[in-house]
Write a protein that holds these residues in place. Structure first.
Motif, PDB file in Angstrom:
ATOM      1  N   THR A   1      67.234  82.102  59.729  1.00  0.00           N
ATOM      2  CA  THR A   1      66.234  83.136  60.048  1.00  0.00           C
ATOM      3  C   THR A   1      66.499  84.387  59.216  1.00  0.00           C
ATOM      4  O   THR A   1      65.578  85.007  58.690  1.00  0.00           O
ATOM      5  CB  THR A   1      66.183  83.495  61.556  1.00  0.00           C
ATOM      6  N   GLU A   2      67.768  84.720  59.076  1.00  0.00           N
ATOM      7  CA  GLU A   2      68.073  85.912  58.251  1.00  0.00           C
ATOM      8  C   GLU A   2      67.614  85.703  56.814  1.00  0.00           C
ATOM      9  O   GLU A   2      67.029  86.595  56.191  1.00  0.00           O
ATOM     10  CB  GLU A   2      69.571  86.207  58.274  1.00  0.00           C
ATOM     11  N   THR A   3      67.895  84.529  56.277  1.00  0.00           N
ATOM     12  CA  THR A   3      67.488  84.250  54.895  1.00  0.00           C
ATOM     13  C   THR A   3      65.971  84.309  54.784  1.00  0.00           C
ATOM     14  O   THR A   3      65.425  84.889  53.832  1.00  0.00           O
ATOM     15  CB  THR A   3      67.997  82.863  54.456  1.00  0.00           C
ATOM     16  N   CYS A   4      65.294  83.717  55.749  1.00  0.00           N
ATOM     17  CA  CYS A   4      63.822  83.683  55.729  1.00  0.00           C
ATOM     18  C   CYS A   4      63.262  85.109  55.726  1.00  0.00           C
ATOM     19  O   CYS A   4      62.379  85.445  54.926  1.00  0.00           O
ATOM     20  CB  CYS A   4      63.342  82.899  56.942  1.00  0.00           C
ATOM     21  N   LYS A   5      63.825  85.944  56.590  1.00  0.00           N
ATOM     22  CA  LYS A   5      63.322  87.325  56.685  1.00  0.00           C
ATOM     23  C   LYS A   5      63.623  88.114  55.414  1.00  0.00           C
ATOM     24  O   LYS A   5      62.820  88.931  54.967  1.00  0.00           O
ATOM     25  CB  LYS A   5      63.943  88.027  57.885  1.00  0.00           C
ATOM     26  N   ALA A   6      64.801  87.876  54.850  1.00  0.00           N
ATOM     27  CA  ALA A   6      65.171  88.621  53.642  1.00  0.00           C
ATOM     28  C   ALA A   6      64.386  88.131  52.418  1.00  0.00           C
ATOM     29  O   ALA A   6      64.194  88.872  51.460  1.00  0.00           O
ATOM     30  CB  ALA A   6      66.672  88.474  53.391  1.00  0.00           C
ATOM     31  N   LEU A   7      63.950  86.876  52.487  1.00  0.00           N
ATOM     32  CA  LEU A   7      63.326  86.258  51.314  1.00  0.00           C
ATOM     33  C   LEU A   7      61.832  86.510  51.240  1.00  0.00           C
ATOM     34  O   LEU A   7      61.279  86.737  50.158  1.00  0.00           O
ATOM     35  CB  LEU A   7      63.593  84.740  51.393  1.00  0.00           C
ATOM     36  N   LEU A   8      61.168  86.470  52.384  1.00  0.00           N
ATOM     37  CA  LEU A   8      59.701  86.440  52.378  1.00  0.00           C
ATOM     38  C   LEU A   8      59.112  87.752  52.886  1.00  0.00           C
ATOM     39  O   LEU A   8      59.702  88.403  53.749  1.00  0.00           O
ATOM     40  CB  LEU A   8      59.214  85.296  53.272  1.00  0.00           C
TER      41      LEU A   8
ATOM     42  N   SER B   1      56.768  85.514  56.483  1.00  0.00           N
ATOM     43  CA  SER B   1      57.946  85.101  57.237  1.00  0.00           C
ATOM     44  C   SER B   1      57.580  84.860  58.710  1.00  0.00           C
ATOM     45  O   SER B   1      58.094  83.927  59.345  1.00  0.00           O
ATOM     46  CB  SER B   1      59.078  86.107  57.018  1.00  0.00           C
ATOM     47  N   ALA B   2      56.631  85.638  59.230  1.00  0.00           N
ATOM     48  CA  ALA B   2      56.193  85.420  60.615  1.00  0.00           C
ATOM     49  C   ALA B   2      55.587  84.028  60.769  1.00  0.00           C
ATOM     50  O   ALA B   2      55.689  83.394  61.815  1.00  0.00           O
ATOM     51  CB  ALA B   2      55.169  86.482  60.992  1.00  0.00           C
TER      52      ALA B   2
ATOM     53  N   LEU C   1      62.116  76.940  52.475  1.00  0.00           N
ATOM     54  CA  LEU C   1      62.283  78.353  52.091  1.00  0.00           C
ATOM     55  C   LEU C   1      61.936  78.568  50.621  1.00  0.00           C
ATOM     56  O   LEU C   1      61.242  79.526  50.263  1.00  0.00           O
ATOM     57  CB  LEU C   1      63.721  78.815  52.387  1.00  0.00           C
ATOM     58  N   MET C   2      62.414  77.669  49.777  1.00  0.00           N
ATOM     59  CA  MET C   2      62.147  77.828  48.339  1.00  0.00           C
ATOM     60  C   MET C   2      60.647  77.704  48.048  1.00  0.00           C
ATOM     61  O   MET C   2      60.077  78.509  47.286  1.00  0.00           O
ATOM     62  CB  MET C   2      62.937  76.751  47.584  1.00  0.00           C
ATOM     63  N   ALA C   3      59.989  76.705  48.631  1.00  0.00           N
ATOM     64  CA  ALA C   3      58.554  76.506  48.366  1.00  0.00           C
ATOM     65  C   ALA C   3      57.755  77.713  48.870  1.00  0.00           C
ATOM     66  O   ALA C   3      56.844  78.199  48.183  1.00  0.00           O
ATOM     67  CB  ALA C   3      58.067  75.219  49.028  1.00  0.00           C
ATOM     68  N   GLU C   4      58.107  78.209  50.037  1.00  0.00           N
ATOM     69  CA  GLU C   4      57.378  79.351  50.586  1.00  0.00           C
ATOM     70  C   GLU C   4      57.604  80.599  49.731  1.00  0.00           C
ATOM     71  O   GLU C   4      56.701  81.406  49.534  1.00  0.00           O
ATOM     72  CB  GLU C   4      57.797  79.620  52.040  1.00  0.00           C
ATOM     73  N   TYR C   5      58.803  80.749  49.223  1.00  0.00           N
ATOM     74  CA  TYR C   5      59.054  81.918  48.372  1.00  0.00           C
ATOM     75  C   TYR C   5      58.206  81.832  47.091  1.00  0.00           C
ATOM     76  O   TYR C   5      57.565  82.815  46.691  1.00  0.00           O
ATOM     77  CB  TYR C   5      60.545  82.045  48.025  1.00  0.00           C
TER      78      TYR C   5
END
Ligand code: ADP
Ligand code: ASP
Ligand code: MG
Length: 483
Positions: free
Chosen positions: A77-84, A89-90, A135-139
């Motif tokens: 979750t931390e990575t997701c929030k920091a990345l997107l 991210s929501a 995570l990578m695809a969404e970024y």
């Protein structure tokens, strides 16, 4: 598809939001020039965490499992929030949570049963790669670069050896092309999970620890890629493990055979089975550092101009030496070897090195410690009568050993080399227990006491001056065919 590039990012290259951004930028940069398929590992240490969680579950340790699940959720979750960006991210966080819930559901099943069936382990553990691919695809999408996360369960078809499956190349080729070419034609970068696959009837499997390299090479072969780039955390394939030998140097080029021998004998930088799918089509591999992408890395190619002599030294711990010896003349030594090898062939153990002596006809072989129980079980079953009648001495097992292997195409026909290597090892007062060299003269394998292994590796590296001769440019011996 023309000029297709497959790129694989390892755990450290996917280890944080910053690292994923860099991996995505490297993918996008190449993706502007040619079609790119990306294969990703789980974030660093996540596979260990997942496997550890399942062990807690099997042991009925609810608290241990819960603590691991919290760590898993926190990291992602931390990575997701920091990345997107926050709106994306929501929308992605619930998908992260649902993958973690999928893992939890399987772990809870194990908790209830007090069992850890290999098939369920494979299904559960692939969640690490599914999370990082998402995570990578969404970024990439958030950056305006069309991308899609793909579960390799729908791409790589394997046999049913859970935990160490082997791909079935024909069905994989068909499935991979069906699953990925459409995305490429539509200009999307597929981000495929490394490590996992599924049997033809859909049961999830994994390809063995470190198997994302293998996933990438399976895809490169199936899609007739023009190159495979393996992004890791060191500058390429080195003359020794840099964690063990600080003055290890990067090799510019190695042959498929050298790379395969290095990997097989413990160089973690490549999964041992990575090269096999690429040899027929001669697809070149480049091992590169995602922390220093400007550096050229190591090219793994069918043949190189060999500078002569050994090129690299590897080592392996967690191995066991198993020794067998006829007790008297009532059993022929060769027959005993044949029976033992026959028995081993039915086990799940791989023989890493084999050595025999002539007069007493004793022999020994090296296996991975993890595979020792299976090797011993098969040997004891296969030699039950001989052991019961005392024709064979009790099987001896030594787990306090390590393997050192010296590798290089240019060692062929170089007299005096073995002597120098053995002298270097004995100068360190490390006792050599067994030696094996195949007739290809590509590798000299030496079994030593475990506590002398690191000293021996350093001594051999220094004696052969490996750190000084990494370039094929100074070649003296011409071209060697390594395919
Ligand atoms: P990834 O997560 O990218 O797959 P790995 O940890 O599996 O990375 O492999 C890279 C590591 O392999 C390096 O950090 C290095 O310590 C180790 N290694 C062992 N032997 C070698 C070698 N001969 N050359 C380069 N790296 C090696
Ligand atoms: N994540 C898997 C492992 O740690 C596969 C890989 O990283 O290559 O073994
Ligand atoms: Mg690896």
């Amino acid at each position: 598809m023309n000029q297709l590039l497959v790129m694989k990012f390892g755990g450290t290259s996917m280890g944080s939001a910053d690292r994923i951004r860099i991996a995505a930028a490297l993918s996008a940069e190449e993706g502007r020039k040619r079609p790119v398929v990306v294969v990703v590992s789980a974030m660093s240490k996540i596979t260990d965490l997942l496997l550890d969680s399942l062990r807690h579950a099997e042991a009925g340790d609810r608290e241990g499992l819960a603590a691991n699940l919290r760590a898993l959720e926190e990291r992602h979750t931390e990575t997701c929030k920091a990345l997107l960006p926050s709106d994306r991210s929501a929308h992605v966080l619930p998908r992260v949570q649902s993958l973690i819930a999928e893992f939890e559901r399987i772990a809870n099943g194990m908790l209830m049963l007090g069992e850890r069936p290999p098939r369920s382990v494979d299904e559960a553990v692939s969640v690490g790669e599914r999370l990082s691919a998402l995570l990578m695809a969404e970024y990439l999408e958030s950056q305006g670069i069309p991308s899609v996360a793909v579960n390799a369960r729908d791409v790589i078809v394997t046999d049913a050896v859970f935990g160490n499956a082997t791909p079935l190349m024909e069905p994989t080729r068909e499935k991979a092309r069906g699953a990925l070419l459409g995305h490429l034609e539509a200009g999307r970068i597929p981000i495929v999970t490394g490590f996992n696959g599924a049997t033809a009837d859909g049961r999830p499997t994994t390809l063995g620890r470190g198997g994302s390299d293998f996933s990438a090479s399976i895809l490169a072969a199936s899609l007739d890629a023009s190159e495979l780039w393996i992004w890791t955390d060191v500058d390429g394939i080195m003359t020794a493990d840099p964690r063990l030998v600080p003055d290890a140097a990067v090799l510019d080029e190695v042959t498929y055979r050298e790379a395969a021998e290095l990997a097989y004998n413990g160089a973690k930088v490549l999964h041992p089975r990575t090269l096999a799918p690429l040899v027929d089509k001669q697809i070149p591999v480049i091992s590169k550092n995602s922390f220093a992408p400007e550096k050229p890395g190591t090219r793994i190619v069918p043949s190189v101009s060999v500078p002569g002599g050994p090129r690299a030294v590897t080592s392996m711990t967690n191995v066991a030496l198993v020794s067998l010896e006829p007790a008297n003349a009532s059993i022929n030594g060769t027959r005993l070897m044949a029976r033992a090898l026959e028995a081993l062939a039915t086990s799940n153990a791989e023989v890493l090195a084999f050595s025999s002596s002539s007069y007493r006809q004793s022999f020994c072989f090296l296996v991975r410690q993890a595979e020792l129980p299976s090797a011993l079980e098969s040997l004891e079953a296969g030699l039950a009568l001989e052991l019961a009648h005392g024709y064979v001495r009790p099987i001896e097992v030594d787990t306090e050993v390590g393997l050192l292997a010296v590798v290089g195409e240019g060692m062929r026909g170089t007299p005096g080399l073995a002597g120098r290597i053995f002298t270097a090892v004995s100068r360190e007062k490390v006792n050599i227990i067994a030696i094996a060299q195949g007739s290809s003269e590509l590798t000299i394998a030496i079994v030593v006491r475990r506590d002398g292994l690191e000293k021996a590796v350093k001594a051999v590296h220094a004696e052969c001056r490996m750190g000084e001769r990494t370039s094929a440019a100074g070649a003296l011996l011409g071209t060697v065919d390594g395919a």
